[in-house]
Design a protein around this motif. Structure first.
Motif, PDB file in Angstrom:
ATOM      1  N   TYR A  79       0.824  -1.205   0.000  1.00 25.64           N
ATOM      2  CA  TYR A  79       0.000   0.000   0.000  1.00 25.64           C
ATOM      3  C   TYR A  79       0.863   1.261   0.000  1.00 25.64           C
ATOM      4  O   TYR A  79       0.483   2.285  -0.575  1.00 25.64           O
ATOM      5  CB  TYR A  79      -0.899   0.028   1.240  1.00 25.64           C
ATOM      6  CG  TYR A  79      -2.009  -1.000   1.262  1.00 25.64           C
ATOM      7  CD1 TYR A  79      -2.244  -1.844   0.178  1.00 25.64           C
ATOM      8  CD2 TYR A  79      -2.830  -1.127   2.374  1.00 25.64           C
ATOM      9  CE1 TYR A  79      -3.259  -2.773   0.219  1.00 25.64           C
ATOM     10  CE2 TYR A  79      -3.849  -2.055   2.424  1.00 25.64           C
ATOM     11  CZ  TYR A  79      -4.059  -2.883   1.340  1.00 25.64           C
ATOM     12  OH  TYR A  79      -5.072  -3.808   1.387  1.00 25.64           O
ATOM     13  N   GLY A  82       2.496   1.170  -3.499  1.00 29.71           N
ATOM     14  CA  GLY A  82       1.504   1.087  -4.576  1.00 29.71           C
ATOM     15  C   GLY A  82       1.768  -0.037  -5.557  1.00 29.71           C
ATOM     16  O   GLY A  82       1.117  -0.110  -6.597  1.00 29.71           O
ATOM     17  N   HIS A  92      -0.468  -2.977  -9.462  1.00 27.29           N
ATOM     18  CA  HIS A  92      -0.699  -1.757  -8.712  1.00 27.29           C
ATOM     19  C   HIS A  92      -1.810  -2.052  -7.703  1.00 27.29           C
ATOM     20  O   HIS A  92      -2.885  -2.536  -8.074  1.00 27.29           O
ATOM     21  CB  HIS A  92      -1.103  -0.617  -9.643  1.00 27.29           C
ATOM     22  CG  HIS A  92       0.033  -0.108 -10.474  1.00 27.29           C
ATOM     23  ND1 HIS A  92      -0.091   0.951 -11.351  1.00 27.29           N
ATOM     24  CD2 HIS A  92       1.328  -0.511 -10.573  1.00 27.29           C
ATOM     25  CE1 HIS A  92       1.076   1.183 -11.933  1.00 27.29           C
ATOM     26  NE2 HIS A  92       1.941   0.299 -11.491  1.00 27.29           N
ATOM     27  N   VAL A  93      -1.532  -1.787  -6.441  1.00 24.24           N
ATOM     28  CA  VAL A  93      -2.499  -2.089  -5.381  1.00 24.24           C
ATOM     29  C   VAL A  93      -2.603  -0.909  -4.425  1.00 24.24           C
ATOM     30  O   VAL A  93      -1.693  -0.083  -4.329  1.00 24.24           O
ATOM     31  CB  VAL A  93      -2.101  -3.359  -4.600  1.00 24.24           C
ATOM     32  CG1 VAL A  93      -2.048  -4.571  -5.514  1.00 24.24           C
ATOM     33  CG2 VAL A  93      -0.772  -3.179  -3.893  1.00 24.24           C
ATOM     34  N   ASP A  94      -3.727  -0.864  -3.719  1.00 24.68           N
ATOM     35  CA  ASP A  94      -3.928   0.131  -2.668  1.00 24.68           C
ATOM     36  C   ASP A  94      -4.937  -0.435  -1.683  1.00 24.68           C
ATOM     37  O   ASP A  94      -5.301  -1.614  -1.755  1.00 24.68           O
ATOM     38  CB  ASP A  94      -4.358   1.486  -3.244  1.00 24.68           C
ATOM     39  CG  ASP A  94      -5.625   1.405  -4.087  1.00 24.68           C
ATOM     40  OD1 ASP A  94      -6.537   0.621  -3.741  1.00 24.68           O
ATOM     41  OD2 ASP A  94      -5.711   2.131  -5.107  1.00 24.68           O
ATOM     42  N   ARG A  96      -7.958  -0.378  -1.397  1.00 25.49           N
ATOM     43  CA  ARG A  96      -9.246  -0.868  -1.891  1.00 25.49           C
ATOM     44  C   ARG A  96      -9.259  -2.384  -2.064  1.00 25.49           C
ATOM     45  O   ARG A  96     -10.328  -2.986  -2.213  1.00 25.49           O
ATOM     46  CB  ARG A  96      -9.579  -0.206  -3.240  1.00 25.49           C
ATOM     47  CG  ARG A  96      -9.868   1.283  -3.142  1.00 25.49           C
ATOM     48  CD  ARG A  96     -10.059   1.890  -4.522  1.00 25.49           C
ATOM     49  NE  ARG A  96      -8.802   1.932  -5.274  1.00 25.49           N
ATOM     50  CZ  ARG A  96      -8.705   2.367  -6.539  1.00 25.49           C
ATOM     51  NH1 ARG A  96      -9.794   2.751  -7.196  1.00 25.49           N
ATOM     52  NH2 ARG A  96      -7.531   2.389  -7.143  1.00 25.49           N
ATOM     53  N   SER A 130      -7.379  -7.385  -6.590  1.00 31.16           N
ATOM     54  CA  SER A 130      -6.490  -6.652  -7.504  1.00 31.16           C
ATOM     55  C   SER A 130      -6.400  -7.293  -8.875  1.00 31.16           C
ATOM     56  O   SER A 130      -5.770  -6.737  -9.782  1.00 31.16           O
ATOM     57  CB  SER A 130      -5.087  -6.565  -6.898  1.00 31.16           C
ATOM     58  OG  SER A 130      -4.521  -7.865  -6.765  1.00 31.16           O
ATOM     59  N   ASP A 155     -14.866  -0.844  -6.154  1.00 34.84           N
ATOM     60  CA  ASP A 155     -13.518  -0.294  -6.003  1.00 34.84           C
ATOM     61  C   ASP A 155     -12.460  -1.325  -6.387  1.00 34.84           C
ATOM     62  O   ASP A 155     -11.471  -1.016  -7.054  1.00 34.84           O
ATOM     63  CB  ASP A 155     -13.291   0.158  -4.560  1.00 34.84           C
ATOM     64  CG  ASP A 155     -14.000   1.462  -4.233  1.00 34.84           C
ATOM     65  OD1 ASP A 155     -14.357   2.193  -5.178  1.00 34.84           O
ATOM     66  OD2 ASP A 155     -14.196   1.750  -3.042  1.00 34.84           O
ATOM     67  N   VAL A 159      -9.538  -1.367  -9.558  1.00 31.11           N
ATOM     68  CA  VAL A 159      -8.112  -1.683  -9.446  1.00 31.11           C
ATOM     69  C   VAL A 159      -7.748  -2.805 -10.403  1.00 31.11           C
ATOM     70  O   VAL A 159      -6.739  -2.737 -11.129  1.00 31.11           O
ATOM     71  CB  VAL A 159      -7.756  -2.077  -7.997  1.00 31.11           C
ATOM     72  CG1 VAL A 159      -6.310  -2.555  -7.903  1.00 31.11           C
ATOM     73  CG2 VAL A 159      -7.984  -0.900  -7.058  1.00 31.11           C
ATOM     74  N   ASN A 163      -5.204  -2.729 -13.692  1.00 30.18           N
ATOM     75  CA  ASN A 163      -4.054  -3.628 -13.843  1.00 30.18           C
ATOM     76  C   ASN A 163      -4.108  -4.368 -15.170  1.00 30.18           C
ATOM     77  O   ASN A 163      -3.082  -4.524 -15.855  1.00 30.18           O
ATOM     78  CB  ASN A 163      -4.014  -4.625 -12.681  1.00 30.18           C
ATOM     79  CG  ASN A 163      -3.359  -4.049 -11.441  1.00 30.18           C
ATOM     80  OD1 ASN A 163      -2.376  -3.324 -11.522  1.00 30.18           O
ATOM     81  ND2 ASN A 163      -3.903  -4.380 -10.275  1.00 30.18           N
TER      82      ASN A 163
END
Length: 316
Positions: A79, A82, A92-94, A96, A130, A155, A159, A163
């Motif tokens: 996180y 990112g 790419h992750v966060d 959510r 993701s 959400d 993501v 990706n």
């Protein structure tokens, strides 16, 4: 003498040493420092080793300190940076989505061993998050395989779709309804259904350490099996004859999941171990003849395998 010079105050090595002294794992500290430096290429860690005597710019030092503070508070490295590596892909992750775990690669390995390349398999990833599992399958088998992925979180789907676009991998994403794992599929059937559903029990003592991740993607009833029960009970209606259901679960849930699979009518029920040699995935084959040939069954745990369990709970 050289080592002392390499670790002088203000060097990259000195900054890493301070982070380690504060309790950060070596790899976490390295990834956070590389992030602060703006280096995210494939050879970044090797570069860091070769340049650890380089001076640390003040602006980079501030970014690194902030990142270390976030990590010390329990926030996943993925996180903060990112980014997360999964099955050779950079996702790419966060916050959510769940932070993809290396152990989930066990699920991908199993599917790829069962379904050889060059065939138009239809593979479904339930609760894609993701997109990690679906995108790994797409890279290895699509085309001609068709990969479908669902999630109840808009959400999370945002993501996953981002990706897929960035990686240029063909996955069809569908919005599911909360509490209904199969409602978005209509009458579609698949050669395999894979899932990494929530499987942590309410009240598990490790949940506070996972507070930065979406609770809805972690917790599943009093024993952690609510979502696994629903998926196993309904999956047969969406599998071709001879199709496989492959599910990730907690290290101490394998026997319960195998029992559920057997009770639902699945055959060839078995489990597979993760990187730490703990039973991490279980699956079974829906009765009938598979519509295309697959590779030989991988070596797995049998139903009566004796497995010593560590003194921890079944957190992810």
């Amino acid at each position: 003498m050289l080592e002392g010079a390499r670790r002088h105050a203000g060097s990259l090595a000195h900054a890493l040493g301070q982070a380690r002294a504060a309790g950060l794992a070596r790899q976490d500290a390295q990834l956070l420092l590389l992030h602060a430096l703006g280096r995210n290429d494939a050879h970044a860690r090797a570069w860091l080793i070769a340049h650890d005597a380089d001076p640390l710019p003040a602006a980079v030092a501030r970014r690194f300190q902030q990142a270390c503070a976030r990590r010390a508070a329990g926030e996943p490295v993925a996180y903060i940076t990112g980014r997360k590596a999964f099955y050779g892909l950079t996702l790419h992750v966060d916050a959510r989505v769940l932070d993809p775990r290396d152990d989930t690669e066990t699920l991908v390995d199993w599917a790829l061993q069962l379904f050889a390349p060059g065939q138009p398999w239809r593979l479904l990833d339930l609760g894609t998050g993701s997109g990690a599992v679906a995108l790994a399958l797409a890279r290895e088998r699509a085309p001609p395989a068709q990969i479908v992925a669902t999630d109840a979180s808009a959400d999370a789907l945002a993501v996953a779709r981002a990706n897929a676009r960035r990686l240029r991998l063909p996955v069809r994403f569908l919005q599911a309804r909360a509490g209904d794992w199969f409602g978005a599929l209509g009458g579609q059937c698949f050669d395999a259904i894979l899932g990494n559903p929530p499987y942590i029990a309410e009240g598990d003592p490790h949940l506070p350490a996972l507070r930065h991740e979406p609770r809805v993607a972690l917790v599943s009833g009093a024993d952690g099996l609510d979502d696994l029960r629903q998926i196993i009970a309904r999956a047969g209606a969406h599998l071709h004859p001879g199709g496989w259901l492959l599910l990730e679960h907690g290290w101490n849930q394998d026997a319960a999941v195998r029992a559920l699979l057997g009770a639902a009518g699945f055959e060839d029920v078995r489990s597979r171990r993760d990187l730490a040699a703990q039973p991490r995935c279980s699956g079974g084959r829906w009765p009938g003849r598979q519509r295309r040939s697959s590779s030989a069954l991988p070596m797995t745990l049998s139903d009566d395998s004796a497995m010593a369990a560590p003194a921890t709970t079944g957190f992810r």
